[in-house]
Design an enzyme around this catalytic site. Structure first.
Site, PDB file in Angstrom:
ATOM      1  N   LYS A  29      10.970   3.792   6.418  1.00 16.05           N
ATOM      2  CA  LYS A  29      11.877   4.798   6.570  1.00 16.05           C
ATOM      3  C   LYS A  29      11.994   5.278   7.743  1.00 16.05           C
ATOM      4  O   LYS A  29      12.853   5.787   8.380  1.00 16.05           O
ATOM      5  CB  LYS A  29      11.030   5.427   5.271  1.00 16.05           C
ATOM      6  CG  LYS A  29      11.308   5.066   3.804  1.00 16.05           C
ATOM      7  CD  LYS A  29      12.353   4.602   3.573  1.00 16.05           C
ATOM      8  CE  LYS A  29      12.019   3.703   1.709  1.00 16.05           C
ATOM      9  NZ  LYS A  29      11.969   2.590   2.020  1.00 16.05           N
ATOM     10  N   GLU A  45       8.316  15.218   5.981  1.00 17.12           N
ATOM     11  CA  GLU A  45       9.774  15.651   6.027  1.00 17.12           C
ATOM     12  C   GLU A  45      10.090  17.245   5.388  1.00 17.12           C
ATOM     13  O   GLU A  45       9.335  17.076   4.669  1.00 17.12           O
ATOM     14  CB  GLU A  45      10.536  15.089   5.523  1.00 17.12           C
ATOM     15  CG  GLU A  45      12.053  14.688   5.426  1.00 17.12           C
ATOM     16  CD  GLU A  45      12.686  13.211   4.410  1.00 17.12           C
ATOM     17  OE1 GLU A  45      12.803  12.211   5.243  1.00 17.12           O
ATOM     18  OE2 GLU A  45      13.202  13.079   3.014  1.00 17.12           O
ATOM     19  N   ARG A  86      19.469  -4.006  -1.136  1.00 18.57           N
ATOM     20  CA  ARG A  86      20.105  -4.666  -2.558  1.00 18.57           C
ATOM     21  C   ARG A  86      20.869  -3.995  -3.541  1.00 18.57           C
ATOM     22  O   ARG A  86      21.067  -3.446  -2.929  1.00 18.57           O
ATOM     23  CB  ARG A  86      18.829  -4.461  -3.350  1.00 18.57           C
ATOM     24  CG  ARG A  86      18.040  -3.280  -3.765  1.00 18.57           C
ATOM     25  CD  ARG A  86      16.781  -3.826  -4.435  1.00 18.57           C
ATOM     26  NE  ARG A  86      16.280  -2.342  -4.240  1.00 18.57           N
ATOM     27  CZ  ARG A  86      16.705  -1.050  -4.954  1.00 18.57           C
ATOM     28  NH1 ARG A  86      17.212  -1.240  -6.110  1.00 18.57           N
ATOM     29  NH2 ARG A  86      15.636   0.166  -5.127  1.00 18.57           N
TER      30      ARG A  86
END
Length: 450
Positions: A118, A201, A293
């Protein structure tokens, strides 16, 4: 389809059924894999060939790369489609497939590794000029935490760098809470993802979860298929998704889809993928991650664009160019997807495995059901509890919702508890119908008993 003769589906459930159907439509043979628990499953019955890969526990079957590679070699396939979940975003598995001389139907291993980290994905997004939520690199020295937290400001999210699917995220509201949570978050990240790295974050208040579907081939073509709103979530797990995102300003839509394409181009993406954003009340958007995906909710994008996303994955894997360009992709109407799971909302959504004794599915114009379950099958305690995805399309959002309401009255399952009744309640909620809602709306709805 030139270039592909036989594809192994390294997955189970409704996505295995979906991929097998796409293979057959394209004139490609499909090979299924199955564990002990899935021997008599729907996708095994549908496939041209099927291989037993191990015991019921996912670690002993669907998460065992050696077993999957052995099955691929034994059945002489050209390519492996990983679906979603399990090993679909494993760079190591993709590399092993490549080294075996087969085609991995998805991004290249290096891109999977970059997007799966990430922090690396945030860095790539920033480099591509895509707005990111203010945050940090992976924390190396806990002594830096007070300074880093002060620079970003509370409330914060403590996130696993290798996390995904809404897992590995802890909200923190003050420094004491952050310092208390840090060791446990690192231990949880190591246990769940094999990597203890975490980062900070900023928490975006009252945000919507909006994601953009992209497709990219090996001929330099990258397109978007517009956006989806996935804000109806419980513990960061999606329950209802819709496309397009309701009440999204056209200027924001154009900016967010352009940002997604820019990121895909920047990292050299190949295949189907989804770029996920948070959108605040002022229309500002921030990159949060890229799912490298096919997504569970891809059918609603297919409904509003007419593009068969899995068929495009097969084309790309065969070395062909996309069947469309951006100018030819048109958005028509609106669609909503409801994930109906074998879970008991009255018992804090506890999984409810067991035999499906009765299963009656709805139909009618604009109604699609994606499921890997037939009446008489069992919901296994070893895997995801999804019974079916109900996808309803309409000329506009109101008609899509009306069709969903009707379809839910026809949907009937016995033998296990399910979330169908909750969906009937939610699809009739005036706040959701008015739209849009933020990512904490459902939690509030459940906690207040509305």
């Amino acid at each position: 389809m030139s270039g592909l003769r036989r594809v192994m589906v390294a997955n189970r459930g409704e996505i295995a059924v979906r991929i097998i159907r796409a293979c057959h439509v394209a004139g490609v043979e499909a090979v299924a894999v199955y564990s002990d628990a899935d021997e008599h499953s729907k996708w095994v019955r549908m496939a041209d060939d099927a291989v037993h890969i191990g015991r019921s526990a996912a670690q002993k079957s669907y998460l065992d790369p050696d077993a999957l590679l052995k099955a691929a070699r034994a059945t002489e396939v050209d390519a492996v489609h990983p679906g979603y979940g399990f090993l679909s975003e494993s760079g190591a598995f993709a590399r092993a497939i490549d080294e075996a001389g087969l085609v991995f139907i998805g991004p290249r291993p290096a891109v999977l590794e970059q997007m799966g980290d990430k922090a690396a994905a945030r860095s790539a997004a920033a480099s591509a000029g895509v707005p990111v939520v203010p945050g940090t690199d992976p924390i190396e020295d806990p002594a830096d935490v007070p300074r880093l937290a002060a620079e970003i400001g509370f409330p914060l999210l403590l996130k696993a760098a290798a996390g995904g699917g809404g897992r590995g995220i802890r909200p923190v509201h003050d420094l004491d809470g952050l310092l208390d949570a840090l060791p446990a978050a690192q231990a949880e990240a190591r246990s769940a993802f094999g990597d203890p790295a975490v980062y900070l974050e900023r928490a975006v208040a009252n945000a919507r979860h909006v994601e953009v579907q992209v497709l990219a081939d090996d001929h330099g073509n990258v397109v978007h298929l517009f956006e989806r709103d996935c804000s109806v979530q419980r513990r960061r797990q999606k329950l209802i998704e819709e496309a397009p995102a309701p009440a999204l300003e056209e200027e924001t839509r154009q900016a967010i889809t352009a940002a997604a394409v820019r990121l895909a181009e920047h990292v050299g993406y190949r295949g189907a993928g989804t770029v996920e954003f948070l959108v605040d009340g002022d229309g500002n958007f921030y990159f949060i991650e890229m799912n490298a995906r096919v997504q569970v909710e891809h059918p609603i994008t297919e409904a509003i664009t007419g593009v068969d996303i899995v068929a495009e994955q097969l084309r790309i894997a065969a070395g062909e160019a996309l069947s469309m360009d951006q100018a030819s992709i048109e958005r028509r109407g609106a669609a909503v997807e409801l994930r109906i799971n074998a879970e008991d909302p009255e018992r804090d959504f506890a999984p409810a495995p067991g035999e499906i004794t009765v299963l009656r599915l709805p139909g009618g114009p604009g109604v699609r059901i994606d499921t890997g379950i037939s009446q008489g099958d069992r919901i296994s305690p070893f895997y995801d509890s999804l019974i079916a995805k109900l996808i309803c399309w309409g000329e506009d959002r109101d008609q899509a919702y009306a069709r969903a309401r009707q379809a839910l009255t026809e949907f009937h399952v016995e033998g296990v508890a399910s979330t169908a009744a909750l969906h009937r309640e939610l699809i009739n909620d005036p706040e959701l119908a008015a739209g849009p809602v933020h990512t904490m709306w459902l939690e509030h709805h459940l906690n207040t008993g509305r």
